[in-house]
Design an enzyme around this catalytic site. Structure first.
Site, mmCIF file in Angstrom:
data_model
loop_
_atom_site.group_PDB
_atom_site.id
_atom_site.type_symbol
_atom_site.label_atom_id
_atom_site.label_comp_id
_atom_site.label_asym_id
_atom_site.label_seq_id
_atom_site.Cartn_x
_atom_site.Cartn_y
_atom_site.Cartn_z
ATOM 1 N N ALA A 142 22.465 18.688 -18.607
ATOM 2 C CA ALA A 142 22.775 19.897 -19.363
ATOM 3 C C ALA A 142 21.638 20.328 -20.280
ATOM 4 C CB ALA A 142 24.055 19.689 -20.179
ATOM 5 N N TYR B 230 25.732 26.707 -21.424
ATOM 6 C CA TYR B 230 25.987 27.169 -22.791
ATOM 7 C C TYR B 230 24.809 28.044 -23.222
ATOM 8 C CZ TYR B 230 27.408 26.839 -27.714
ATOM 9 O OH TYR B 230 27.814 27.130 -28.995
ATOM 10 N N THR C 256 22.652 28.470 -25.532
ATOM 11 C CA THR C 256 21.389 27.965 -26.072
ATOM 12 C C THR C 256 20.667 27.010 -25.134
ATOM 13 O OG1 THR C 256 22.558 26.178 -27.220
ATOM 14 C CG2 THR C 256 22.162 28.213 -28.461
ATOM 15 N N LYS C 257 21.259 26.696 -23.983
ATOM 16 C CA LYS C 257 20.600 25.800 -23.038
ATOM 17 C C LYS C 257 19.345 26.477 -22.463
ATOM 18 C CE LYS C 257 23.462 22.239 -22.956
ATOM 19 N NZ LYS C 257 24.140 22.344 -24.253
ATOM 20 N N ASN C 258 18.461 25.674 -21.862
ATOM 21 C CA ASN C 258 17.248 26.242 -21.268
ATOM 22 C C ASN C 258 17.590 27.282 -20.212
ATOM 23 O OD1 ASN C 258 16.425 23.947 -22.735
ATOM 24 N ND2 ASN C 258 14.571 23.775 -21.506
#
Length: 373
Positions: free
Chosen positions: A162, A186, A188-190
């Site tokens: 994740a 989500y 803010t994930k890469n």
């Protein structure tokens, strides 16, 4: 205090043009009027699987669901033990409990903060069914050891990537090693959506088919249910967004790596700071830029006073959470994990972060240690 505060994370228009591309993709999906599953989801799943060099990706509602589904389709359940790193976001452990299995917490490497096969091997019992290597902070785990251990002990590897979409081990993308892998989209994930989302990844056609059926009420055909399933599907609008973001993932990760190198060049030898360490053969895509210092709380307060936001990953380790007292770990039982909880500080790092913002962070850290040693 800074005239303009530095956020811990911000959504910036990087690379140029991406916001307009996302807006057009959303409009296209909206006009398509197929809001559950459909063409956008199918296209993203294929593109993501190709990017990972994996057989299939199955979109689900969020990263936690992806972990639960991964374990469920492998048949892991009550009485089974699953080895997980003690230093991880609680969702990894919650997923093990959700299928009725027992989480066995293992210490991370004190330098990379990732679980290693050598440590995991010490926790294998006759009840061990799987190991979940978590590619923490954005750094790939050293997967050869896990794959060899799995073959020797007839265990299953379930990757939690994740925080590390786009990271590689020996040139191969993380998420493609495990029999089943799980990730989160989500925001803010890469590789982030505009809301919740996740995916289950596997190159086993039978498991892929089972996952698709299980996540869609246990049906292959509407109103014909082969098993008792759940409703966890990637939203069509999020899939449209992710198709755009995926095209730019390598560029976004390169920018994270560039920003990380600025920190790595500017902060060595400052106070007692320990900087991130990347293992040979592994890449790091810096979802989180984690430093460690015994003065963590005072440094964080000072930076906050200067208008610089930071975060802590993670302030209370799983084994000391009230929810997990039943595992009967005592304080001091996992010293590496506890030391990480007490000393880790995550600095601002996000694509589009300006040179002035990063220089403000660096200057403030230098100033703090000049004053406090």
């Amino acid at each position: 205090m800074l005239t303009t505060p530095v956020p811990y994370f911000a959504f910036r228009h990087f690379p140029a043009g991406i916001d307009q591309q996302v807006e057009l993709a959303l409009l296209r999906a909206l006009r398509g009027q197929q809001y559950i599953l459909g063409q956008e989801v199918e296209a993203f799943e294929g593109e993501f699987a190709n990017y990972l060099q994996a057989g299939a990706a199955i979109g689900v509602g969020n990263g936690y669901d992806a972990l639960v589904v991964a374990l469920k389709i492998l048949g892991i359940g009550p009485g089974d033990e699953v080895i997980v790193p003690a230093n991880t976001f609680i969702a990894t452990v919650n997923a093990v409990v959700a299928v009725g299995a027992i989480p066995v917490l293992a210490e991370p490497d004190p330098y990379t903060c990732n679980l290693t096969a050598a440590v995991a091997a010490r926790h294998i019992t006759t009840r061990t069914k799987a190991i979940i290597p978590v590619h923490l902070y954005g750094q790939a785990c050293e997967m050869d050891g896990f794959m060899q251990l799995a073959a020797q002990c007839q265990l299953t590897i379930v990757e939690d990537f994740a925080q590390a979409q786009g990271a590689r081990y020996r040139g191969r993308p993380v998420g493609s090693f495990g029999r089943v892998s799980a990730t989160s989209f989500y925001p803010t994930k890469n590789l982030g959506a505009l809301g919740d989302g996740g995916a289950v990844v596997t190159s086993d056609p039978a498991l892929a088919a089972y996952a698709r059926m299980y996540c869609n009420y246990g049906q292959r055909q509407k109103y014909h249910n082969q098993i008792v399933g759940i409703n966890s599907r990637l939203d069509t609008l999020q899939a449209a967004v992710l198709r755009i973001k995926l095209q730019h993932l390598d560029e976004l990760n390169s920018e994270r790596q560039r920003l990380a190198q600025v920190y790595l060049s500017a902060l060595p030898g400052i106070g007692d700071i320990k900087l991130p360490v990347t293992s040979p053969d592994c890449t790091h895509v810096y979802h989180i830029f984690n430093i460690r210092t015994a003065q963590r709380d005072r440094l964080q307060l000072y930076l906050s006073e200067q208008g610089i936001q930071t975060a802590i990953h993670y302030p209370v380790p799983v084994h000391l959470q009230e929810a997990y007292t039943w595992l009967k770990y005592e304080r001091g039982s996992l010293p590496v994990t506890e030391e990480l909880a007490e000393t880790s500080l995550s600095l601002p790092l996000y694509p589009g972060m300006t040179e002035a913002e990063q220089e403000a962070v660096i200057t403030a850290i230098h100033t703090y240690f000049e004053r406090h040693g």
